[in-house]
Design a protein around this motif. Structure first.
Motif, PDB file in Angstrom:
ATOM      1  N   ILE A 309       0.725  -2.402 -12.990  1.00 13.47           N
ATOM      2  CA  ILE A 309       0.713  -3.220 -11.744  1.00 13.47           C
ATOM      3  C   ILE A 309       1.534  -4.325 -11.343  1.00 13.47           C
ATOM      4  O   ILE A 309       1.859  -4.453 -10.025  1.00 13.47           O
ATOM      5  N   ILE A 312       4.311  -2.229 -10.083  1.00  9.87           N
ATOM      6  CA  ILE A 312       3.887  -1.509  -8.380  1.00  9.87           C
ATOM      7  C   ILE A 312       4.034  -2.749  -7.493  1.00  9.87           C
ATOM      8  O   ILE A 312       4.301  -2.736  -6.236  1.00  9.87           O
ATOM      9  N   SER A 313       3.396  -4.102  -7.893  1.00  8.32           N
ATOM     10  CA  SER A 313       3.364  -5.111  -7.019  1.00  8.32           C
ATOM     11  C   SER A 313       4.619  -5.647  -6.488  1.00  8.32           C
ATOM     12  O   SER A 313       5.017  -5.970  -5.481  1.00  8.32           O
ATOM     13  N   GLU A 316       6.379  -3.351  -4.438  1.00  7.50           N
ATOM     14  CA  GLU A 316       5.898  -3.404  -2.807  1.00  7.50           C
ATOM     15  C   GLU A 316       6.145  -4.749  -2.204  1.00  7.50           C
ATOM     16  O   GLU A 316       6.431  -5.077  -0.913  1.00  7.50           O
ATOM     17  N   THR A 317       6.226  -5.742  -2.884  1.00  5.51           N
ATOM     18  CA  THR A 317       6.691  -7.096  -2.389  1.00  5.51           C
ATOM     19  C   THR A 317       8.220  -7.013  -1.727  1.00  5.51           C
ATOM     20  O   THR A 317       8.291  -7.466  -0.711  1.00  5.51           O
ATOM     21  N   ASP A 330       0.833 -13.522   1.948  1.00  6.42           N
ATOM     22  CA  ASP A 330       1.489 -13.118   0.797  1.00  6.42           C
ATOM     23  C   ASP A 330       2.096 -14.131   0.177  1.00  6.42           C
ATOM     24  O   ASP A 330       2.184 -14.213  -0.987  1.00  6.42           O
ATOM     25  N   LEU A 367      -3.041  -9.814  -8.054  1.00 11.73           N
ATOM     26  CA  LEU A 367      -1.729  -8.590  -7.902  1.00 11.73           C
ATOM     27  C   LEU A 367      -2.649  -7.557  -7.135  1.00 11.73           C
ATOM     28  O   LEU A 367      -1.860  -7.029  -6.323  1.00 11.73           O
ATOM     29  N   THR A 371      -0.964  -6.431  -3.558  1.00 13.48           N
ATOM     30  CA  THR A 371      -0.235  -5.077  -3.689  1.00 13.48           C
ATOM     31  C   THR A 371      -0.955  -4.463  -2.527  1.00 13.48           C
ATOM     32  O   THR A 371      -0.260  -3.835  -1.845  1.00 13.48           O
ATOM     33  N   LYS A 375      -0.734  -2.144   1.814  1.00  6.67           N
ATOM     34  CA  LYS A 375      -0.372  -0.850   1.547  1.00  6.67           C
ATOM     35  C   LYS A 375      -1.317   0.144   2.056  1.00  6.67           C
ATOM     36  O   LYS A 375      -2.436   0.354   1.869  1.00  6.67           O
ATOM     37  N   ASP A 382       4.077   5.005  -7.325  1.00  9.53           N
ATOM     38  CA  ASP A 382       2.741   4.327  -7.656  1.00  9.53           C
ATOM     39  C   ASP A 382       1.843   5.233  -8.568  1.00  9.53           C
ATOM     40  O   ASP A 382       1.505   4.626  -9.590  1.00  9.53           O
TER      41      ASP A 382
END
Length: 400
Positions: A309, A312-313, A316-317, A330, A367, A371, A375, A382
């Motif tokens: 994660i 993934i985070s 995405e960030t 955020d 997180l 995330t 999303k 992912d």
């Protein structure tokens, strides 16, 4: 839009899926739900409270991490898990069912993860998939399959932090006052499991302010309206300060600085000198030894594999940053996570025997929120990372 019945049924499916994974691994390893861990210091502390003592019989428990202060022995961990174990001691005495407590916490953590994702607007099926990954795709799975003071604290902290994030993300309706209040209380209680969870206090206050504020209202009026919601958390914080002062003459000292390993010269618990070593070690990858995928069991390893994660985070960030979709919430979450991450890297050991980097599980609830709060769908990357995380943690839970 799926109805309330569909959301409940999907949530039950998540709980059952996590339950089946846990029970199958537990039975395969020969464990029992009624097992009591000999490393359960919280039950020991609860039994001492029943006798009117804050100290414990240290010489009888030489294998435990006990603080020694003024020739007395103390449980060197924050007290909230002991409060939870206290009523269980009236039934089982010293032999509280550690595994059953851990399983209950794991299932509740999955439930709050699912509920949080629904609150963020995700479809129940996607929320269910992510919630399953949330608990089975990080180190919390193996942590909850092991008894011991360290693991109970982390499991309870993760549960309470997830409950906090769910509560403070309540919509602006009057009937959600209890959810907001209980969310802030859960944050205060999580600090009584893992003190660094206090880094999320600014986020909690920000959410409370935004929840209380009405258009055209002066900021001072909003601040005054926040006061009733912070009284209980402040009382809990005051209780910690009192408890620590009575034991160690310091309202901020829970006892770890008085463990023998940290009172020896050169063994500083937190230091900038630990940071570069820990940062390097969390990326140590496993090796194949005689055809078997083998993780180093001492110290941190393979964070991207055991807790994807984080990856993934980060993806995405970066995506939001490039598309200029980062907002102040955020930024506040990222700042809190950044501080939390680096504070943990200052610890001398970052955890002893473990799979992956179990300290970093403390960041996983935040997180999850960061995330998935914007999303809208899961990418192929992912899904691949989620499958990797679940596979690695189930594998690790079995072979560790």
């Amino acid at each position: 839009m799926p109805g309330k019945k569909d959301r409940w049924l999907t949530g039950i499916c998540v709980i059952l899926a996590v339950l089946m994974v846990y029970i199958l691994i537990m039975l395969g390893l020969g464990y029992s739900l009624m097992d009591h861990s000999p490393y359960d210091s919280y039950t020991l502390q609860a039994m001492a409270w029943r006798e009117g003592r804050m100290t414990v019989d240290g010489p009888s428990y030489t294998w435990l991490e006990l603080a020694i202060y003024q020739d007395e022995y103390y449980v060197s961990f924050p007290p909230v898990p002991s409060v939870v174990m206290l009523p269980l001691t009236w039934i089982w005495g010293y032999n509280t069912p550690t595994m059953a407590v851990n399983l209950f916490m794991l299932l509740c953590t999955a439930a709050f993860g699912y509920a949080l994702l629904l609150r963020l607007g995700h479809h129940p099926v996607r929320a269910a998939v992510v919630a399953f990954f949330y608990v089975c795709g990080c180190n919390i799975l193996i942590i909850m399959l092991r008894g011991g003071v360290w693991y109970t604290a982390q499991g309870m902290s993760m549960l309470l932090t997830a409950a906090f994030l769910y509560g403070v993300n309540s919509p602006k309706e009057k009937h959600n006052r209890a959810a907001m209040s209980l969310g802030l209380v859960c944050l205060a209680l999580s600090v009584g499991c893992r003190p660094f969870q206090a880094v999320y206090v600014p986020y909690g206050l920000y959410k409370l302010y935004m929840w209380k504020h009405r258009e055209g209202e002066k900021w001072i009026r909003t601040i005054l309206g926040m006061v009733p919601y912070v009284i209980a958390p402040l009382m809990i914080a005051a209780a910690y300060g009192w408890y620590n002062t009575v034991r160690f003459d310091n309202p901020l000292e829970f006892g770890h600085n008085y463990l023998p390993e940290f009172t020896r010269e050169g063994n500083t618990q937190f230091s900038l000198a630990h940071w570069p070593k820990n940062l390097k070690n969390i990326f140590r990858m496993p090796q194949i030894v005689n055809g078997v995928l083998t993780f180093d069991r001492l110290g941190p390893t393979a964070l991207p594999l055991t807790c994807p994660i984080f990856v993934i985070s980060m993806i995405e960030t970066i995506r939001r940053l490039i598309r200029k979709k980062l907002d102040w919430e955020d930024v506040l979450l990222i700042a809190s996570l950044f501080i939390h991450f680096n504070l943990l890297l200052l610890h001398r050991t970052l955890g002893g025997m473990q799979l992956g980097v179990r300290y970093m599980d403390d960041l996983v609830p935040a997180l999850l929120l960061l995330t998935f709060r914007k999303k809208e769908k899961l990418s192929y990357i992912d899904v691949m990372l989620m499958l990797l995380g679940v596979g690695v943690n189930i594998y690790g839970a079995i072979v560790f």
